[in-house]
Design a protein around this motif. Structure first.
Motif, PDB file in Angstrom:
ATOM      1  N   LYS A 130       1.288  -1.436   0.267  1.00 31.06           N
ATOM      2  CA  LYS A 130      -0.242  -0.406   0.197  1.00 31.06           C
ATOM      3  C   LYS A 130       0.773   1.105   0.207  1.00 31.06           C
ATOM      4  N   ARG A 131       1.905   1.423  -0.764  1.00 35.73           N
ATOM      5  CA  ARG A 131       2.566   2.227  -1.217  1.00 35.73           C
ATOM      6  C   ARG A 131       3.000   2.946  -2.235  1.00 35.73           C
ATOM      7  N   ALA A 132       2.908   4.024  -2.568  1.00 40.62           N
ATOM      8  CA  ALA A 132       3.432   5.161  -3.909  1.00 40.62           C
ATOM      9  C   ALA A 132       4.449   5.354  -3.944  1.00 40.62           C
ATOM     10  N   ASP A 139       1.747   6.779   1.016  1.00 41.64           N
ATOM     11  CA  ASP A 139       1.298   5.768   1.504  1.00 41.64           C
ATOM     12  C   ASP A 139       0.327   6.022   1.112  1.00 41.64           C
ATOM     13  N   LEU A 140      -0.173   5.497   0.969  1.00 41.68           N
ATOM     14  CA  LEU A 140      -1.454   4.909  -0.432  1.00 41.68           C
ATOM     15  C   LEU A 140      -2.162   4.326   0.839  1.00 41.68           C
ATOM     16  N   ALA A 180      -2.424  16.516  -3.045  1.00 39.20           N
ATOM     17  CA  ALA A 180      -3.193  17.111  -1.698  1.00 39.20           C
ATOM     18  C   ALA A 180      -2.411  16.279  -0.692  1.00 39.20           C
ATOM     19  N   MET A 181      -3.123  14.662  -0.940  1.00 36.55           N
ATOM     20  CA  MET A 181      -2.941  13.601  -0.327  1.00 36.55           C
ATOM     21  C   MET A 181      -1.837  13.202  -0.478  1.00 36.55           C
ATOM     22  N   ALA A 182      -1.041  13.305  -1.168  1.00 35.20           N
ATOM     23  CA  ALA A 182       0.554  13.014  -0.917  1.00 35.20           C
ATOM     24  C   ALA A 182       1.321  14.035  -0.452  1.00 35.20           C
TER      25      ALA A 182
END
Length: 337
Positions: A129-131, A150-151, A202-204
């Motif tokens: 669950k990562r990018a 962190d996804l 914005a999430m990243a």
């Protein structure tokens, strides 16, 4: 929850079926392995982006990015994108790998003056669950330290709508990032999940939370089957008119973790409005997991990379053409076979 869940299954039009012939371009040999004792090739190629004269390939069993020339057939090199060393044993490696299954290009923005590569994990385990964001310079070369994203908040939210998450592709359609969910025998529907690129950035950066502030659009697709095994998305890339060119595989497995025999593969087109235009089977059942495309007149020239699920087998770079761009006429269809 601010989610638009679109449960329609956009249909095919027309009934013509024909096979897509692929050509072998090269195998993905390396000057040196990703670690001492590792093979001198990438084996599990899972995402593909072309920038200028570079082909970037992400492999789902590595902490590295592969870089190959488009102009000369010489071995490529690898660049580290995550720290640490993965186990050599295939089963142990599979259990802890980041499983980067998608690679896309992010356009220039305030904090990415020349854009960036985006490698995306599948989400099928906690470790996946990562990018990773890899900024590039004006020449398209990766030139800055990787930024890990962190996804888990986004993927945990998607879990409320999608059973057994398995993100296998990513593409930029205008101002939206589209992630492609891959199905399996027990959950045969695939899906496109899209969110605005501004929300992703914005999430990243931690400015907003994926749990409540991001609108998601989800469209499910049934792509047909080959010998009773459903075709499911394995990657996609946006075309200049906003359509998606995608690849799909019919892998005989009932879950998102275990591999199975690939009994067939296909490429196809999804229109910019989300409707499924065509699914065209490949003449050879290569397990194609990454796609890149360019347009010349009515032809879409595609490049594909493969994953043979065997670390001793090098991944292949293949090419093929799809005719009919911008795809405004009657479509083609794959039938069960």
């Amino acid at each position: 929850m601010h989610a638009r869940i679109l449960r329609e299954l956009p249909g095919f039009t027309g009934a013509k079926t024909y096979m897509i012939q692929t050509k072998h371009v090269r195998s993905l040999q390396l000057l040196s392995g990703s670690a001492p004792g590792r093979p001198l090739h990438l084996s599990a190629a899972s995402g593909l982006v072309r920038i200028a004269s570079n082909l970037y390939v992400i492999a789902d069993d590595e902490h590295h990015l592969g870089i190959f020339s488009t102009s000369i057939d010489t071995p490529g090199r690898v660049m580290r994108v995550l720290p640490g060393t993965l186990p050599e044993s295939k089963d142990e490696r599979k259990a802890v790998k980041p499983d980067f299954e998608a690679l896309a290009f992010l356009p220039a923005s305030e904090h990415l003056p020349f854009g960036a590569l985006l490698a995306v994990g599948s989400g099928s385990t906690v470790a996946r669950k990562r990018a990773v964001i890899l900024p590039v310079d004006a020449a398209g070369a990766v030139n800055d330290a990787p930024r890990v994203v962190d996804l888990a908040p986004l993927y945990d939210r998607l879990g409320a709508y999608i059973k057994e998450l398995n993100i296998e592709g990513a593409a930029l359609q205008g101002d939206r990032l589209t992630l492609l969910q891959r199905g399996n025998l027990n959950n045969p529907k695939s899906a496109c999940v899209s969110l605005s690129l501004s929300d992703f950035h914005a999430m990243a950066s931690g400015a907003i939370s994926a749990s409540d502030a991001i609108e998601l659009r989800i469209i499910e697709y049934a792509l047909g089957d080959i010998r009773g095994v459903p075709l499911c998305f394995s990657d996609a890339v946006a075309l200049p008119n906003g359509d998606l060119a995608f690849c799909a595989v019919a892998e005989n497995t009932g879950d998102s973790y275990n591999d199975g025999t690939c009994v067939g593969a296909a490429v196809g087109i999804i229109k910019a409005d989300g409707s499924l235009y065509s699914v065209l089977p490949l003449a050879h059942p290569h397990k194609v997991e990454g796609i890149e495309a360019s347009v010349q007149g009515s032809l879409v020239h595609i490049l594909l990379v493969t994953d043979a699920d065997d670390p001793e087998q090098p991944a292949l770079l293949l090419s093929a053409d799809i005719d009919g761009y911008p795809f405004s006429q009657a479509a083609s269809r794959i039938l069960s076979s």
